[in-house]
Design a protein around this motif. Structure first.
Motif, mmCIF file in Angstrom:
data_model
loop_
_atom_site.group_PDB
_atom_site.id
_atom_site.type_symbol
_atom_site.label_atom_id
_atom_site.label_comp_id
_atom_site.label_asym_id
_atom_site.label_seq_id
_atom_site.Cartn_x
_atom_site.Cartn_y
_atom_site.Cartn_z
ATOM 1 N N GLU A 15 16.804 5.850 32.926
ATOM 2 C CA GLU A 15 15.438 6.276 33.203
ATOM 3 C C GLU A 15 14.471 5.089 33.206
ATOM 4 O O GLU A 15 13.539 5.036 34.018
ATOM 5 N N ILE A 16 14.701 4.135 32.311
ATOM 6 C CA ILE A 16 13.858 2.938 32.292
ATOM 7 C C ILE A 16 14.086 2.111 33.551
ATOM 8 O O ILE A 16 13.140 1.549 34.127
ATOM 9 N N LEU A 17 15.337 2.049 34.004
ATOM 10 C CA LEU A 17 15.626 1.359 35.269
ATOM 11 C C LEU A 17 14.877 2.017 36.421
ATOM 12 O O LEU A 17 14.329 1.327 37.292
ATOM 13 N N MET A 18 14.838 3.339 36.436
ATOM 14 C CA MET A 18 14.113 4.063 37.477
ATOM 15 C C MET A 18 12.618 3.767 37.407
ATOM 16 O O MET A 18 11.971 3.514 38.432
ATOM 17 N N MET A 19 12.070 3.784 36.198
ATOM 18 C CA MET A 19 10.648 3.500 36.010
ATOM 19 C C MET A 19 10.334 2.070 36.438
ATOM 20 O O MET A 19 9.304 1.804 37.067
ATOM 21 N N SER A 20 11.225 1.143 36.113
ATOM 22 C CA SER A 20 11.032 -0.255 36.503
ATOM 23 C C SER A 20 11.050 -0.412 38.019
ATOM 24 O O SER A 20 10.234 -1.138 38.587
ATOM 25 N N ALA A 21 11.986 0.275 38.690
ATOM 26 C CA ALA A 21 12.071 0.195 40.153
ATOM 27 C C ALA A 21 10.801 0.743 40.798
ATOM 28 O O ALA A 21 10.289 0.171 41.778
ATOM 29 N N THR A 122 2.691 -15.724 43.779
ATOM 30 C CA THR A 122 2.591 -15.261 42.394
ATOM 31 C C THR A 122 3.247 -13.897 42.235
ATOM 32 O O THR A 122 3.929 -13.630 41.229
ATOM 33 N N CYS A 123 3.056 -13.033 43.222
ATOM 34 C CA CYS A 123 3.685 -11.716 43.207
ATOM 35 C C CYS A 123 5.208 -11.845 43.172
ATOM 36 O O CYS A 123 5.884 -11.155 42.396
ATOM 37 N N ASP A 124 5.755 -12.728 43.993
ATOM 38 C CA ASP A 124 7.210 -12.931 44.024
ATOM 39 C C ASP A 124 7.732 -13.381 42.663
ATOM 40 O O ASP A 124 8.775 -12.908 42.193
ATOM 41 N N LEU A 125 6.999 -14.305 42.038
ATOM 42 C CA LEU A 125 7.410 -14.797 40.723
ATOM 43 C C LEU A 125 7.336 -13.696 39.678
ATOM 44 O O LEU A 125 8.231 -13.576 38.817
ATOM 45 N N ALA A 126 6.289 -12.884 39.751
ATOM 46 C CA ALA A 126 6.140 -11.782 38.796
ATOM 47 C C ALA A 126 7.258 -10.755 38.971
ATOM 48 O O ALA A 126 7.789 -10.226 37.979
ATOM 49 N N GLN A 127 7.648 -10.481 40.211
ATOM 50 C CA GLN A 127 8.759 -9.569 40.461
ATOM 51 C C GLN A 127 10.058 -10.123 39.881
ATOM 52 O O GLN A 127 10.837 -9.382 39.263
ATOM 53 N N THR A 128 10.301 -11.399 40.094
ATOM 54 C CA THR A 128 11.509 -12.036 39.554
ATOM 55 C C THR A 128 11.528 -11.967 38.042
ATOM 56 O O THR A 128 12.561 -11.660 37.420
ATOM 57 N N LEU A 129 10.379 -12.230 37.434
ATOM 58 C CA LEU A 129 10.278 -12.189 35.968
ATOM 59 C C LEU A 129 10.533 -10.780 35.444
ATOM 60 O O LEU A 129 11.241 -10.598 34.441
ATOM 61 N N LEU A 130 9.990 -9.783 36.125
ATOM 62 C CA LEU A 130 10.209 -8.395 35.711
ATOM 63 C C LEU A 130 11.691 -8.032 35.810
ATOM 64 O O LEU A 130 12.251 -7.391 34.913
ATOM 65 N N LYS A 131 12.330 -8.439 36.904
ATOM 66 C CA LYS A 131 13.754 -8.154 37.066
ATOM 67 C C LYS A 131 14.578 -8.800 35.951
ATOM 68 O O LYS A 131 15.502 -8.171 35.408
ATOM 69 N N LEU A 132 14.270 -10.038 35.621
ATOM 70 C CA LEU A 132 14.983 -10.727 34.540
ATOM 71 C C LEU A 132 14.818 -9.989 33.219
ATOM 72 O O LEU A 132 15.780 -9.845 32.448
ATOM 73 N N ALA A 133 13.599 -9.528 32.963
ATOM 74 C CA ALA A 133 13.325 -8.841 31.702
ATOM 75 C C ALA A 133 14.099 -7.527 31.615
ATOM 76 O O ALA A 133 14.675 -7.204 30.566
ATOM 77 N N ILE A 134 14.121 -6.773 32.709
ATOM 78 C CA ILE A 134 14.833 -5.494 32.701
ATOM 79 C C ILE A 134 16.341 -5.712 32.627
ATOM 80 O O ILE A 134 17.057 -4.978 31.930
#
Length: 240
Positions: A15-21, A122-134
Motif C-alpha cells: 500500500e505504501i508502494l502504491m501511495m508512493s507511485a 530539480t524535479c528529476d533529482l527529487a523523483q530519484t531521491l524519493l525512489k531511493l528512499a522507498i
C-alpha cells in the motif's frame, strides 16, 4: 499469528508502494504542467490529492489496527510506528505538488521570461531521491546513503541557483517580478519534496539501526562507516 503478521506487513508495504507511485506521478505531472503551461494537467494533480489523503487515512488505520491486535514489541513496534512517519511524508510531498499546480494557474497566460531548465532538473533529482528512499524502505537497505546525501545537496544547490537566476531576471525587468516569484516558490517546493524524501530515508535508517540521525550532520567518516556496516550485515545474511 506470525504468518498473519508477516502478511499484514507485506500488505502495508504494498500500500505504501502504491501511495508512493501516486505521489511520484503527481510530482512529474505538476512540473510537466508548469513546463507546458497545461492547466488541465495541473487541475488533475490537484484533484488526485484527495486520493492520496484518503490513502494516508486508510494506511494509518491499518497500521494502528495491526499494532493493537498483534502487540508488536522492540524492532517490530519500531518498524510499524515508523511507517506512520513515512506515510505522512508522502502526503506532504503530494501537498507540495498541489502547490506547484496552483502556481501553474497563476502563469497560464504568461510568456515565460526563460526556458525552464533547473526546475525540471530539480524535479528529476527529487523523483530519484524519493525512489531511493522507498526502495530502502521496501528492502530495509540503507547502503545507498551516500547517493541520498549527494542528491539532497544537489537539490539544495539547484534551488539556490533558481533563486539567484530569478532575482537577476526580476532586477533586469520589473515585468518579471510575478513569474520570477512563482518560480522561486516552485524551487522551494521541490526543495521541500527533497527534504521529505530524505526524511523517509532517515526513518528507514531508524527502523534498521534504532538510531535517529539527521543526515545534515553526517560527515564523510560516518557515511563510510554506515555503508560498510550495512555491507557486512548483508554479507552475513547471505552466509546464513
Amino acid at each position: 499469528m506470525r504468518i498473519e503478521y508477516n502478511e499484514e506487513l507485506r500488505m502495508i508495504k504494498d500500500e505504501i508502494l502504491m501511495m508512493s507511485a501516486m505521489t511520484e506521478k503527481m510530482l512529474a505531472d505538476s512540473v510537466q504542467a508548469l513546463k507546458s503551461q497545461d492547466c488541465e494537467l495541473a487541475r488533475s494533480v490537484i484533484e488526485r490529492d484527495d486520493l492520496v489523503d484518503a490513502k494516508e487515512i486508510e494506511l494509518q488505520l491499518i497500521v494502528s489496527q495491526v499494532i493493537a491486535t498483534q502487540g508488536p514489541v522492540a524492532t517490530d513496534l519500531r518498524r510499524l510506528a515508523s511507517t506512520l512517519k513515512i506515510i505522512t511524508n508522502l502526503e506532504r510531498i503530494a501537498d507540495m505538488t498541489v502547490n506547484i499546480s496552483k502556481r501553474v494557474m497563476e502563469l497560464s497566460d504568461t510568456v515565460y521570461m526563460k526556458r525552464l531548465v533547473d526546475i525540471p532538473r530539480t524535479c528529476d533529482l527529487a523523483q530519484t531521491l524519493l525512489k531511493l528512499a522507498i526502495q530502502a524502505f521496501v528492502h530495509e537497505d540503507i547502503s545507498r546513503l551516500r547517493e541520498v546525501v549527494d542528491l539532497e545537496d544537489e537539490i539544495d544547490a539547484l534551488n539556490m541557483q533558481i533563486h539567484h537566476d530569478c532575482l537577476a531576471y526580476m532586477i533586469d525587468n520589473t515585468k518579471n517580478i510575478h513569474q520570477g516569484s512563482v518560480f522561486i516558490f516552485v524551487g522551494s517546493y521541490l526543495e521541500r519534496i527533497g527534504d521529505h524524501a530524505t526524511n523517509i530515508f532517515e526513518t528507514v535508517f531508524y527502523i534498521i539501526t534504532g538510531d535517529y540521525i539527521d543526515f545534515n550532520d553526517l560527515d564523510e567518516e560516518t557515511i563510510v562507516r554506515i555503508i560498510e556496516t550495512q555491507k557486512k550485515i548483508e554479507a552475513a545474511g547471505k552466509e546464513d
